[in-house]
Scaffold this active site. Structure first.
Site, PDB file in Angstrom:
ATOM      1  N   GLN A   1      -9.883  -4.103  -3.395  1.00  0.00           N
ATOM      2  CA  GLN A   1     -11.212  -3.693  -2.941  1.00  0.00           C
ATOM      3  C   GLN A   1     -12.267  -4.055  -3.984  1.00  0.00           C
ATOM      4  O   GLN A   1     -13.359  -4.511  -3.653  1.00  0.00           O
ATOM      5  CB  GLN A   1     -11.226  -2.194  -2.669  1.00  0.00           C
ATOM      6  CG  GLN A   1     -12.550  -1.679  -2.179  1.00  0.00           C
ATOM      7  CD  GLN A   1     -12.910  -2.192  -0.792  1.00  0.00           C
ATOM      8  OE1 GLN A   1     -12.140  -2.030   0.141  1.00  0.00           O
ATOM      9  NE2 GLN A   1     -14.072  -2.804  -0.666  1.00  0.00           N
TER      10      GLN A   1
ATOM     11  N   ASP B   1     -17.402   6.727  -1.701  1.00  0.00           N
ATOM     12  CA  ASP B   1     -16.152   6.634  -0.939  1.00  0.00           C
ATOM     13  C   ASP B   1     -15.938   7.999  -0.298  1.00  0.00           C
ATOM     14  O   ASP B   1     -16.627   8.981  -0.627  1.00  0.00           O
ATOM     15  CB  ASP B   1     -14.998   6.274  -1.900  1.00  0.00           C
ATOM     16  CG  ASP B   1     -13.655   6.093  -1.193  1.00  0.00           C
ATOM     17  OD1 ASP B   1     -13.637   5.834   0.039  1.00  0.00           O
ATOM     18  OD2 ASP B   1     -12.611   6.206  -1.874  1.00  0.00           O
TER      19      ASP B   1
ATOM     20  N   ARG C   1       0.875  -1.181   0.000  1.00  0.00           N
ATOM     21  CA  ARG C   1       0.000   0.000   0.000  1.00  0.00           C
ATOM     22  C   ARG C   1       0.904   1.219   0.000  1.00  0.00           C
ATOM     23  O   ARG C   1       1.734   1.397   0.912  1.00  0.00           O
ATOM     24  CB  ARG C   1      -0.908   0.009   1.231  1.00  0.00           C
ATOM     25  CG  ARG C   1      -1.582   1.371   1.431  1.00  0.00           C
ATOM     26  CD  ARG C   1      -2.680   1.359   2.462  1.00  0.00           C
ATOM     27  NE  ARG C   1      -3.857   0.671   1.941  1.00  0.00           N
ATOM     28  CZ  ARG C   1      -5.054   0.725   2.501  1.00  0.00           C
ATOM     29  NH1 ARG C   1      -5.251   1.434   3.604  1.00  0.00           N
ATOM     30  NH2 ARG C   1      -6.082   0.088   1.971  1.00  0.00           N
TER      31      ARG C   1
ATOM     32  N   ARG D   1     -13.197  -8.730   1.562  1.00  0.00           N
ATOM     33  CA  ARG D   1     -11.766  -8.462   1.329  1.00  0.00           C
ATOM     34  C   ARG D   1     -10.949  -9.720   1.640  1.00  0.00           C
ATOM     35  O   ARG D   1     -10.031 -10.082   0.910  1.00  0.00           O
ATOM     36  CB  ARG D   1     -11.280  -7.307   2.216  1.00  0.00           C
ATOM     37  CG  ARG D   1     -11.879  -5.938   1.878  1.00  0.00           C
ATOM     38  CD  ARG D   1     -11.411  -5.442   0.514  1.00  0.00           C
ATOM     39  NE  ARG D   1      -9.964  -5.340   0.434  1.00  0.00           N
ATOM     40  CZ  ARG D   1      -9.235  -4.304   0.886  1.00  0.00           C
ATOM     41  NH1 ARG D   1      -9.839  -3.270   1.428  1.00  0.00           N
ATOM     42  NH2 ARG D   1      -7.922  -4.292   0.765  1.00  0.00           N
TER      43      ARG D   1
ATOM     44  N   CYS E   1     -16.321   1.316   0.481  1.00  0.00           N
ATOM     45  CA  CYS E   1     -15.146   0.500   0.831  1.00  0.00           C
ATOM     46  C   CYS E   1     -14.761   0.643   2.300  1.00  0.00           C
ATOM     47  O   CYS E   1     -14.040  -0.191   2.827  1.00  0.00           O
ATOM     48  CB  CYS E   1     -13.985   0.846  -0.086  1.00  0.00           C
ATOM     49  SG  CYS E   1     -13.364   2.527   0.102  1.00  0.00           S
TER      50      CYS E   1
ATOM     51  N   HIS F   1      -7.427   0.841  -6.370  1.00  0.00           N
ATOM     52  CA  HIS F   1      -7.605  -0.022  -5.192  1.00  0.00           C
ATOM     53  C   HIS F   1      -8.191  -1.355  -5.671  1.00  0.00           C
ATOM     54  O   HIS F   1      -9.340  -1.695  -5.378  1.00  0.00           O
ATOM     55  CB  HIS F   1      -8.526   0.664  -4.188  1.00  0.00           C
ATOM     56  CG  HIS F   1      -8.466   0.098  -2.804  1.00  0.00           C
ATOM     57  ND1 HIS F   1      -7.638  -0.948  -2.441  1.00  0.00           N
ATOM     58  CD2 HIS F   1      -9.158   0.433  -1.677  1.00  0.00           C
ATOM     59  CE1 HIS F   1      -7.813  -1.225  -1.167  1.00  0.00           C
ATOM     60  NE2 HIS F   1      -8.726  -0.412  -0.675  1.00  0.00           N
TER      61      HIS F   1
HETATM   62  N1  NVA Z   1     -10.065   6.620  -1.418  1.00  0.00           N
HETATM   63  C1  NVA Z   1      -9.724   6.176  -0.083  1.00  0.00           C
HETATM   64  C2  NVA Z   1      -9.920   4.710   0.058  1.00  0.00           C
HETATM   65  C3  NVA Z   1      -9.665   4.190   1.454  1.00  0.00           C
HETATM   66  C4  NVA Z   1      -9.812   2.705   1.547  1.00  0.00           C
HETATM   67  C5  NVA Z   1      -8.291   6.554   0.226  1.00  0.00           C
HETATM   68  O1  NVA Z   1      -7.431   6.409  -0.644  1.00  0.00           O
HETATM   69  O2  NVA Z   1      -8.037   6.999   1.335  1.00  0.00           O
HETATM   70  N1   CP Z   2     -11.189  -0.305   2.442  1.00  0.00           N
HETATM   71  C1   CP Z   2      -9.926  -0.264   2.894  1.00  0.00           C
HETATM   72  O1   CP Z   2      -8.958  -0.444   2.154  1.00  0.00           O
HETATM   73  O2   CP Z   2      -9.807  -0.014   4.226  1.00  0.00           O
HETATM   74  P1   CP Z   2      -8.469   0.218   5.046  1.00  0.00           P
HETATM   75  O3   CP Z   2      -7.916   1.554   4.630  1.00  0.00           O
HETATM   76  O4   CP Z   2      -8.891   0.191   6.479  1.00  0.00           O
HETATM   77  O5   CP Z   2      -7.492  -0.880   4.717  1.00  0.00           O
END
Ligand code: NVA
Ligand code: CP
Length: 309
Positions: A131, A224, A101, A292, A264, A128
C-alpha cells in the site's frame, strides 16, 4: 540470499526509488513489460478478505504475462496443521513468487523462512508495505519527489498503516507525523527504527496526540479505518476516542493549501473520513487505489530481477 518484501524497510531508499521509477514507467506503458511471460505463476494467499489487493495482484500478474493463483487459505491445509514453512517450501517449487495477506507477521516470516522465490507482504497486522508503494507513487504524481515533504497520518496510530507510513515515509526522506488517541500509539520499536532511517535520509518522525498539530501545514494528510480486520470484536471502544481524529474539512483546513488526502480504502465514510473530503478536490484516494496495480507490478518485476542476478 533470496530478497523478500516483508516490511517497508526491506527496501533501501535507493531500492524504493528504483521500484517507484519502474512503477511510473509501467504505468505509462502498461502492457509492455512481461517478466512473467511463459507464463510463470504467482501464488497469492489470503487469510483475510480483500478487494483491491486481490484484484490488483490478479490483474497485475496477468499483465506481466504470468498466471495468478489466488488462494483463500481456508480451502487449504494452512489452517489445519501443515506448517507454513513446509507449505512455503512446497509452493516455491511451483511458482515464481508468493504473496501473503495474513494476521501476525510471524506467519509471513514462517512462510518465507525456507524458500528461494520472493515472498511479498500483502498486509499483516503489523504492516501494509505494498500500500505504501502505491501511496508514494501517488505522492510523486501529485507533488513530485516525496523527499522533504510533510505527511500526517491521523487515526489508529497502532495499526499496520501507521507502521508502514513511519517506515516507508522515513525511507522516502519524508517528515512523518502520526497522531492517534491514547492507547493507540505505534509500536516503539517501529518508531525507533523509522527514526534511525530518517536520520539517514534527512526525514523525521514524530508521534503526536493532537490531530491539528499533526496536520499543521502538511503536504499529505492520510487516514485509515479505526477498526482493522480482526479487531471487530476486541471489546475496545473504537469510535468515542477517535472522533477528534476524523479527516473532515476542518482538519484538512490545517494542512497546506495544495495538500492531498490519502486513504488506503475501504473507507468508513462518516467515521474516519467525511464525504466532503473523500470526494473533494484534495482527495487522491482513487488514484492511490489504482496505483496498487502499477506499484505491485513493478515490485514483482524488480524482485524477480534482483533474485535472478
Ligand atoms: N488497517 C486496515 C487496512 C485495510 C486495507 C486493516 O488492516 O484492516
Ligand atoms: N487497501 C487495501 O489493501 O484494500 P483491500 O483490503 O480491499 O485489499
Amino acid at each position: 540470499m533470496t530478497r523478500h518484501f516483508l516490511r517497508d524497510d526491506d527496501l533501501t531508499p535507493d531500492e524504493q526509488n528504483a521500484v517507484l521509477d519502474l512503477a511510473a514507467e509501467m504505468k505509462a506503458d502498461r502492457f509492455k513489460y512481461k517478466p512473467l511471460a511463459g507464463p510463470r505463476s504467482v501464488a497469492v494467499f489470503f487469510d483475510k478478505v480483500s478487494l483491491r489487493t486481490r484484484l490488483s495482484f490478479e490483474a497485475g500478474i496477468a499483465e506481466l504475462g504470468g498466471q495468478p493463483m489466488i488462494v483463500d487459505t481456508h480451502a487449504t491445509h494452512f489452517g489445519r496443521g501443515e506448517s507454513l514453512s513446509d507449505a512455503g517450501r512446497v509452493v516455491s517449487r511451483y511458482v515464481a513468487a508468493m504473496v501473503f495477506r495474513t494476521t501476525g507477521d510471524e506467519r509471513l516470516t514462517e512462510l518465507a523462512s525456507d524458500v528461494n522465490v520472493p515472498v511479498i507482504n500483502a498486509l499483516t497486522d503489523g504492516f501494509h508495505p505494498c500500500q505504501l508503494l502505491a501511496d508514494l507513487l501517488t505522492i510523486r504524481e501529485r507533488l513530485g519527489s516525496p523527499r522533504g515533504r510533510k505527511l500526517a497520518y491521523v487515526g489508529d496510530a497502532a495499526n499496520n498503516m501507521a507502521h508502514s507510513y513511519l517506515l516507508a515515509g522515513a525511507t522516502a526522506g519524508m517528515h512523518v507525523r502520526v497522531a492517534g488517541p491514547s492507547g493507540f500509539d505505534p509500536a516503539p520499536q517501529v518508531v525507533a527504527h523509522a527514526a534511525e532511517i530518517a536520520a539517514w535520509t534527512g526525514g523525521s518522525v514524530e508521534v503526536l496526540r493532537d490531530p491539528f498539530e499533526a496536520a499543521d501545514g502538511v503536504d499529505v494528510l492520510a487516514t485509515d479505518t479505526w477498526t482493522s480486520m480482526g479487531q471487530e470484536d476486541d471489546g475496545r471502544d473504537r469510535l468515542t476516542p477517535f472522533w477528534p481524529y476524523q479527516v473532515n474539512g476542518k482538519l484538512l483546513g490545517a494542512a497546506a493549501d495544495d495538500a492531498i488526502v490519502l486513504h488506503c480504502l475501504p473507507a468508513h465514510r462518516g467515521e474516519e473520513i467525511t464525504d466532503e473530503v473523500m470526494d473533494g478536490p484534495h482527495s487522491a484516494v482513487f488514484d492511490q487505489a489504482e496505483n496498487r496495480l502499477h506499484a505491485q507490478k513493478a515490485l514483482l518485476a524488480w524482485l524477480l530481477g534482483v533474485n535472478s542476478q
